[in-house]
Design a protein around this motif. Sequence first.
Motif, mmCIF file in Angstrom:
data_model
loop_
_atom_site.group_PDB
_atom_site.id
_atom_site.type_symbol
_atom_site.label_atom_id
_atom_site.label_comp_id
_atom_site.label_asym_id
_atom_site.label_seq_id
_atom_site.Cartn_x
_atom_site.Cartn_y
_atom_site.Cartn_z
ATOM 1 N N GLU A 141 5.046 -3.880 16.380
ATOM 2 C CA GLU A 141 5.023 -4.606 15.116
ATOM 3 C C GLU A 141 6.384 -4.614 14.427
ATOM 4 N N ARG A 142 6.591 -5.612 13.588
ATOM 5 C CA ARG A 142 7.777 -5.637 12.735
ATOM 6 C C ARG A 142 7.640 -4.530 11.688
ATOM 7 N N PRO A 143 8.752 -4.062 11.104
ATOM 8 C CA PRO A 143 8.694 -2.946 10.144
ATOM 9 C C PRO A 143 7.690 -3.133 9.011
ATOM 10 N N SER A 144 7.523 -4.353 8.512
ATOM 11 C CA SER A 144 6.589 -4.578 7.404
ATOM 12 C C SER A 144 5.141 -4.317 7.800
ATOM 13 N N LYS A 163 17.763 17.004 -0.411
ATOM 14 C CA LYS A 163 16.483 17.583 -0.003
ATOM 15 C C LYS A 163 15.457 16.482 0.260
ATOM 16 N N LEU A 164 15.378 15.517 -0.644
ATOM 17 C CA LEU A 164 14.436 14.408 -0.472
ATOM 18 C C LEU A 164 14.765 13.603 0.781
ATOM 19 N N SER A 165 16.043 13.411 1.023
ATOM 20 C CA SER A 165 16.473 12.672 2.209
ATOM 21 C C SER A 165 16.074 13.408 3.487
ATOM 22 N N ASP A 166 16.280 14.723 3.505
ATOM 23 C CA ASP A 166 15.928 15.527 4.684
ATOM 24 C C ASP A 166 14.421 15.514 4.936
ATOM 25 N N VAL A 167 13.657 15.662 3.856
ATOM 26 C CA VAL A 167 12.195 15.650 3.986
ATOM 27 C C VAL A 167 11.721 14.300 4.505
ATOM 28 N N ALA A 168 12.292 13.234 3.953
ATOM 29 C CA ALA A 168 11.894 11.886 4.363
ATOM 30 C C ALA A 168 12.234 11.625 5.828
ATOM 31 N N VAL A 217 4.601 5.776 7.700
ATOM 32 C CA VAL A 217 5.927 5.513 8.266
ATOM 33 C C VAL A 217 6.771 4.717 7.273
ATOM 34 N N LEU A 218 6.172 3.703 6.673
ATOM 35 C CA LEU A 218 6.883 2.877 5.701
ATOM 36 C C LEU A 218 7.326 3.699 4.491
ATOM 37 N N ALA A 219 6.440 4.555 4.002
ATOM 38 C CA ALA A 219 6.755 5.365 2.823
ATOM 39 C C ALA A 219 7.916 6.314 3.102
ATOM 40 N N ALA A 220 7.885 6.978 4.244
ATOM 41 C CA ALA A 220 8.955 7.912 4.598
ATOM 42 C C ALA A 220 10.274 7.181 4.814
ATOM 43 N N ASN A 221 10.217 6.035 5.470
ATOM 44 C CA ASN A 221 11.425 5.251 5.718
ATOM 45 C C ASN A 221 12.054 4.787 4.407
ATOM 46 N N SER A 222 11.211 4.334 3.482
ATOM 47 C CA SER A 222 11.701 3.878 2.185
ATOM 48 C C SER A 222 12.340 5.024 1.407
ATOM 49 N N MET A 223 11.684 6.179 1.416
ATOM 50 C CA MET A 223 12.205 7.346 0.708
ATOM 51 C C MET A 223 13.571 7.755 1.259
ATOM 52 N N TYR A 224 13.710 7.714 2.568
ATOM 53 C CA TYR A 224 14.981 8.087 3.194
ATOM 54 C C TYR A 224 16.090 7.110 2.815
ATOM 55 N N ARG A 225 15.792 5.814 2.874
ATOM 56 C CA ARG A 225 16.812 4.805 2.585
ATOM 57 C C ARG A 225 17.258 4.851 1.125
ATOM 58 N N LYS A 281 0.835 -1.205 0.000
ATOM 59 C CA LYS A 281 0.000 0.000 0.000
ATOM 60 C C LYS A 281 0.871 1.256 0.000
ATOM 61 N N ALA A 282 1.931 1.228 0.793
ATOM 62 C CA ALA A 282 2.842 2.377 0.848
ATOM 63 C C ALA A 282 3.484 2.620 -0.514
ATOM 64 N N ALA A 283 3.911 1.536 -1.163
ATOM 65 C CA ALA A 283 4.532 1.656 -2.487
ATOM 66 C C ALA A 283 3.544 2.223 -3.498
ATOM 67 N N ASN A 284 2.295 1.776 -3.432
ATOM 68 C CA ASN A 284 1.278 2.274 -4.364
ATOM 69 C C ASN A 284 0.996 3.753 -4.157
ATOM 70 N N VAL A 285 0.933 4.169 -2.894
ATOM 71 C CA VAL A 285 0.680 5.579 -2.587
ATOM 72 C C VAL A 285 1.800 6.459 -3.130
ATOM 73 N N VAL A 286 3.039 6.042 -2.869
ATOM 74 C CA VAL A 286 4.193 6.823 -3.327
ATOM 75 C C VAL A 286 4.248 6.856 -4.852
ATOM 76 N N TRP A 287 4.035 5.705 -5.485
ATOM 77 C CA TRP A 287 4.142 5.647 -6.940
ATOM 78 C C TRP A 287 3.053 6.458 -7.628
ATOM 79 N N LEU A 288 1.836 6.413 -7.121
ATOM 80 C CA LEU A 288 0.759 7.204 -7.717
ATOM 81 C C LEU A 288 1.090 8.694 -7.673
ATOM 82 N N GLY A 289 1.708 9.118 -6.573
ATOM 83 C CA GLY A 289 2.114 10.517 -6.466
ATOM 84 C C GLY A 289 3.135 10.888 -7.521
ATOM 85 N N VAL A 290 4.115 10.004 -7.735
ATOM 86 C CA VAL A 290 5.157 10.257 -8.737
ATOM 87 C C VAL A 290 4.581 10.198 -10.146
ATOM 88 N N ASP A 291 3.812 9.168 -10.416
ATOM 89 C CA ASP A 291 3.310 8.909 -11.764
ATOM 90 C C ASP A 291 2.281 9.945 -12.219
#
Length: 237
Positions: free
Chosen positions: A92-95, A69-74, A101-109, A33-43
């Motif tokens: 809970e485990r990270p997944s 900038k993206l790293s700082d925002v994330a 939280v997952l979306a921001a963590n992924s963007m930062y990494r 779900k996090a991946a879909n949310v982020v990708w829809l925003g980009v696409d």
Amino acid sequence: MKQLVLSVHEGLMYVRLIEDNLDAKGELTNSRKAANVVWLGVDLYSKWLDVDLRKLSVQAESTKEILEKLSDVAKTRFVECKKIYMNQCLKERPSKWPIKVLAANSMYRISQTLLQNCDSRNEMDDERLFEALTVMISDILGACLTNLQRVIFYCLSRAVIEREYCVRKTVHILGETEKIRKLLDQQPVSTLDPDQMACIEEWRSLNDLKISSPFIPSSANSETVFSTSSDLYLTME
């Protein structure tokens, strides 16, 4: 960049198909779900977690500055979200973390990984950095697509009641993915067993063992499939 976005858009159709069949227990539901949310925003809006990528590309003096900038925002978004969902994140485990939280963590990494590539190569220009990003994406897509054959067999082994629909769907997939499957059949992709190939963490562990360069140098005569030891790289066409 437009071609890369189109390629990812097309690749994600097969990624979702594979995930639908292999993530039967729903362990990766929040991550997906996090991946879909982020990708829809980009696409659709050229935004990554509400950061206007077009505006940022004009304001920044270099690609590295954009990544910073993206790293700082994330990082800021991750800290803020984790405070809100602190109890859930601790239990809970990270997944299973909340989508934000997952979306921001992924963007930062992701941003940090690319910045480390920059720091390790003082003379890396925008073109080489873009190539590193392309290979990072193709690595992940390539790893996921190695599960296509398993998904096809899974569809064919469904209950008799569902079989007619599954067979039609499988034939359609076979036709669409013929070129991909030929690329994957050209050589052994990895030393992972089928169950491991379905898990991104196993691929990450395998990647940690790589001795080769983190990205493949560009070449006018480059092949569609690159290989260093048992690792697979698929170019975006």
